[in-house]
Scaffold this motif. Structure first.
Motif, PDB file in Angstrom:
ATOM      1  N   GLY A  15      32.399  27.644  42.808  1.00 23.32           N
ATOM      2  CA  GLY A  15      31.950  29.038  42.818  1.00 23.32           C
ATOM      3  C   GLY A  15      31.358  29.528  41.507  1.00 23.32           C
ATOM      4  N   LYS A  16      30.899  28.608  40.648  1.00 26.94           N
ATOM      5  CA  LYS A  16      30.304  29.026  39.354  1.00 26.94           C
ATOM      6  C   LYS A  16      29.081  29.917  39.560  1.00 26.94           C
ATOM      7  N   THR A  17      28.151  29.419  40.392  1.00 24.81           N
ATOM      8  CA  THR A  17      26.894  30.146  40.581  1.00 24.81           C
ATOM      9  C   THR A  17      27.130  31.476  41.294  1.00 24.81           C
ATOM     10  N   THR A  18      27.961  31.440  42.338  1.00 30.04           N
ATOM     11  CA  THR A  18      28.289  32.666  43.076  1.00 30.04           C
ATOM     12  C   THR A  18      28.884  33.704  42.130  1.00 30.04           C
ATOM     13  N   THR A  19      29.796  33.259  41.267  1.00 28.56           N
ATOM     14  CA  THR A  19      30.429  34.174  40.309  1.00 28.56           C
ATOM     15  C   THR A  19      29.399  34.697  39.312  1.00 28.56           C
ATOM     16  N   THR A  20      28.539  33.815  38.812  1.00 30.33           N
ATOM     17  CA  THR A  20      27.528  34.230  37.829  1.00 30.33           C
ATOM     18  C   THR A  20      26.642  35.336  38.402  1.00 30.33           C
ATOM     19  N   ILE A  21      26.086  35.076  39.589  1.00 35.93           N
ATOM     20  CA  ILE A  21      25.164  36.030  40.226  1.00 35.93           C
ATOM     21  C   ILE A  21      25.849  37.376  40.462  1.00 35.93           C
ATOM     22  N   ASN A  22      27.041  37.318  41.066  1.00 38.55           N
ATOM     23  CA  ASN A  22      27.691  38.558  41.513  1.00 38.55           C
ATOM     24  C   ASN A  22      28.392  39.321  40.401  1.00 38.55           C
ATOM     25  N   LEU A  23      28.916  38.598  39.414  1.00 34.37           N
ATOM     26  CA  LEU A  23      29.484  39.287  38.246  1.00 34.37           C
ATOM     27  C   LEU A  23      28.356  39.972  37.477  1.00 34.37           C
ATOM     28  N   ALA A  24      27.229  39.279  37.318  1.00 39.30           N
ATOM     29  CA  ALA A  24      26.067  39.850  36.603  1.00 39.30           C
ATOM     30  C   ALA A  24      25.573  41.118  37.301  1.00 39.30           C
ATOM     31  N   ALA A  25      25.451  41.043  38.629  1.00 35.73           N
ATOM     32  CA  ALA A  25      24.963  42.203  39.388  1.00 35.73           C
ATOM     33  C   ALA A  25      25.940  43.378  39.305  1.00 35.73           C
ATOM     34  N   SER A  26      27.240  43.067  39.331  1.00 33.92           N
ATOM     35  CA  SER A  26      28.251  44.135  39.238  1.00 33.92           C
ATOM     36  C   SER A  26      28.223  44.785  37.856  1.00 33.92           C
ATOM     37  N   LEU A  27      28.105  43.979  36.801  1.00 38.55           N
ATOM     38  CA  LEU A  27      28.017  44.531  35.437  1.00 38.55           C
ATOM     39  C   LEU A  27      26.766  45.399  35.290  1.00 38.55           C
ATOM     40  N   ALA A  28      25.655  44.933  35.895  1.00 44.55           N
ATOM     41  CA  ALA A  28      24.400  45.698  35.822  1.00 44.55           C
ATOM     42  C   ALA A  28      24.531  47.025  36.576  1.00 44.55           C
ATOM     43  N   THR A  29      25.252  46.992  37.694  1.00 43.68           N
ATOM     44  CA  THR A  29      25.483  48.219  38.473  1.00 43.68           C
ATOM     45  C   THR A  29      26.332  49.208  37.669  1.00 43.68           C
ATOM     46  N   LEU A  30      27.175  48.654  36.793  1.00 44.16           N
ATOM     47  CA  LEU A  30      27.999  49.513  35.922  1.00 44.16           C
ATOM     48  C   LEU A  30      27.242  49.886  34.633  1.00 44.16           C
ATOM     49  N   GLU A  31      25.913  49.812  34.726  1.00 44.58           N
ATOM     50  CA  GLU A  31      24.990  50.253  33.653  1.00 44.58           C
ATOM     51  C   GLU A  31      25.045  49.404  32.393  1.00 44.58           C
ATOM     52  N   LYS A  32      25.408  48.137  32.548  1.00 43.47           N
ATOM     53  CA  LYS A  32      25.317  47.201  31.425  1.00 43.47           C
ATOM     54  C   LYS A  32      23.987  46.456  31.537  1.00 43.47           C
ATOM     55  N   LYS A  33      23.421  46.105  30.377  1.00 43.28           N
ATOM     56  CA  LYS A  33      22.204  45.283  30.401  1.00 43.28           C
ATOM     57  C   LYS A  33      22.633  43.821  30.440  1.00 43.28           C
ATOM     58  N   VAL A  34      22.205  43.122  31.480  1.00 47.96           N
ATOM     59  CA  VAL A  34      22.715  41.774  31.722  1.00 47.96           C
ATOM     60  C   VAL A  34      21.568  40.772  31.881  1.00 47.96           C
ATOM     61  N   LEU A  35      21.769  39.599  31.296  1.00 49.20           N
ATOM     62  CA  LEU A  35      20.816  38.495  31.443  1.00 49.20           C
ATOM     63  C   LEU A  35      21.570  37.289  31.988  1.00 49.20           C
ATOM     64  N   GLU A 206      48.431  34.685  30.550  1.00 47.10           N
ATOM     65  CA  GLU A 206      47.563  35.856  30.363  1.00 47.10           C
ATOM     66  C   GLU A 206      46.076  35.539  30.485  1.00 47.10           C
ATOM     67  N   LEU A 207      45.751  34.246  30.445  1.00 44.47           N
ATOM     68  CA  LEU A 207      44.333  33.867  30.527  1.00 44.47           C
ATOM     69  C   LEU A 207      43.795  33.917  31.961  1.00 44.47           C
ATOM     70  N   VAL A 208      44.684  34.137  32.930  1.00 47.81           N
ATOM     71  CA  VAL A 208      44.232  34.184  34.331  1.00 47.81           C
ATOM     72  C   VAL A 208      43.836  35.625  34.674  1.00 47.81           C
ATOM     73  N   PHE A 209      42.619  35.774  35.218  1.00 46.53           N
ATOM     74  CA  PHE A 209      42.179  37.116  35.638  1.00 46.53           C
ATOM     75  C   PHE A 209      43.080  37.628  36.754  1.00 46.53           C
ATOM     76  N   LYS A 210      43.388  38.931  36.717  1.00 50.94           N
ATOM     77  CA  LYS A 210      44.172  39.541  37.797  1.00 50.94           C
ATOM     78  C   LYS A 210      43.362  39.516  39.099  1.00 50.94           C
ATOM     79  N   THR A 211      42.053  39.709  38.956  1.00 54.58           N
ATOM     80  CA  THR A 211      41.164  39.706  40.123  1.00 54.58           C
ATOM     81  C   THR A 211      41.041  38.283  40.674  1.00 54.58           C
ATOM     82  N   VAL A 212      41.107  38.152  41.992  1.00 57.45           N
ATOM     83  CA  VAL A 212      40.791  36.859  42.618  1.00 57.45           C
ATOM     84  C   VAL A 212      39.584  37.077  43.534  1.00 57.45           C
ATOM     85  N   ILE A 213      38.786  36.025  43.697  1.00 56.04           N
ATOM     86  CA  ILE A 213      37.617  36.111  44.568  1.00 56.04           C
ATOM     87  C   ILE A 213      37.982  35.471  45.904  1.00 56.04           C
ATOM     88  N   GLN A 214      38.042  36.316  46.937  1.00 54.74           N
ATOM     89  CA  GLN A 214      38.474  35.829  48.243  1.00 54.74           C
ATOM     90  C   GLN A 214      37.335  35.121  48.987  1.00 54.74           C
TER      91      GLN A 214
END
Length: 255
Positions: A15-35, A206-214
């Motif tokens: 799920g590397k690519t799926t995470t990259t695409i969707n995390l980037a889009a979510s950060l951009a939606t939260l008004e961050k500039k993302v590449l 503590e290094l594990v994200f609380k969020t999981v991707i279902q």
């Protein structure tokens, strides 16, 4: 100053690519500039964000091998604040071409250096290998997110990746940190998935994200339309999970 995050795990299909695409889009939606930097020869992150790779004259390959102007490789996406540097199948041979280049482990770092001021986040989608391009990505990065599939062999190979990160930290990039382990393809109905989450949590705390991707059908459908899931179906579980991940990532920055 932007933060460069590499998405790495030499195990394919986690799920590397799926995470990259969707995390980037979510950060951009939260008004961050993302590449997004697509450093995988399969170029799935590029096509998943709507880039026609056949039409791309300048890609990450030209930036690394020919030192082309990196700004010419940047493409727009459907979200104004989200850009992508596309990949190319030629990247497969780039590792051999790079062997004769000076400072070959630091080329990507030099390529991305002028862009750090322009973006809040630069996410690098790494290929499923620990070759020279991935070494370049980890040398350029401030931190690394390690997606871990919630399945039986999840932890297999992670020690190899951690060892690579340790070597890169000691020889090439002393400031490289592990941003976190992210559980992907999680199905809470399966006892095994819960056991794996507990095991990853026990190992890495503590290094594990609380969020999981279902596991989510919309996540696998969206790329065929060249869209991140948030634009394909904003109410889907996949879109909501990645938005939660983006918020968790931003929250960590504040600490």
């Amino acid at each position: 100053m932007g933060k460069i995050i590499a998405m790495a795990n030499q195990k394919g299909g986690v799920g590397k690519t799926t995470t990259t695409i969707n995390l980037a889009a979510s950060l951009a939606t939260l008004e961050k500039k993302v590449l997004v930097v697509d450093a995988d020869p399969q170029a799935n992150a590029s096509s998943g964000l709507g880039v026609d790779i056949k039409q791309a004259d300048c890609t990450i390959y030209e930036c690394i091998i020919d030192r082309a102007n990196v700004r010419e490789a940047i493409h727009d996406t459907e979200i104004d604040t989200l850009k992508v540097i596309s990949s190319h199948i030629n990247l497969v041979g780039a590792e051999i071409e790079m062997l004769n280049l000076k400072n070959r482990e630091r080329i990507l770092k030099e390529v991305l250096a002028p862009l750090k001021e322009e973006f809040d986040y630069i996410l690098i989608d790494c290929s499923p290998s620990l070759g020279l391009i991935t070494v370049n990505a980890l040398t350029a990065a401030d931190s690394v997110i390690i997606p871990v599939q919630a399945e039986y062999f999840a932890l297999e190979g992670i020690s190899k990746l951690l060892n690579t990160i340790k070597i890169i930290k000691s020889k090439l990039n002393p400031s490289l940190e592990i941003e976190g382990f992210l559980l992907t393809m999680y199905d809470s109905r399966l006892r095994q998935a819960n056991q794996i989450y507990d095991e990853v949590k026990r190992h890495f705390q503590e290094l594990v994200f609380k969020t999981v991707i279902q596991r989510n059908v919309k996540l696998s459908e969206a790329p065929s339309y060249g869209l991140p899931t948030i634009l394909y179906d904003a109410d889907s579980t996949g879109a909501r999970n990645h938005m939660a991940l983006a918020k968790e990532l931003i929250e960590r920055e504040k600490k």
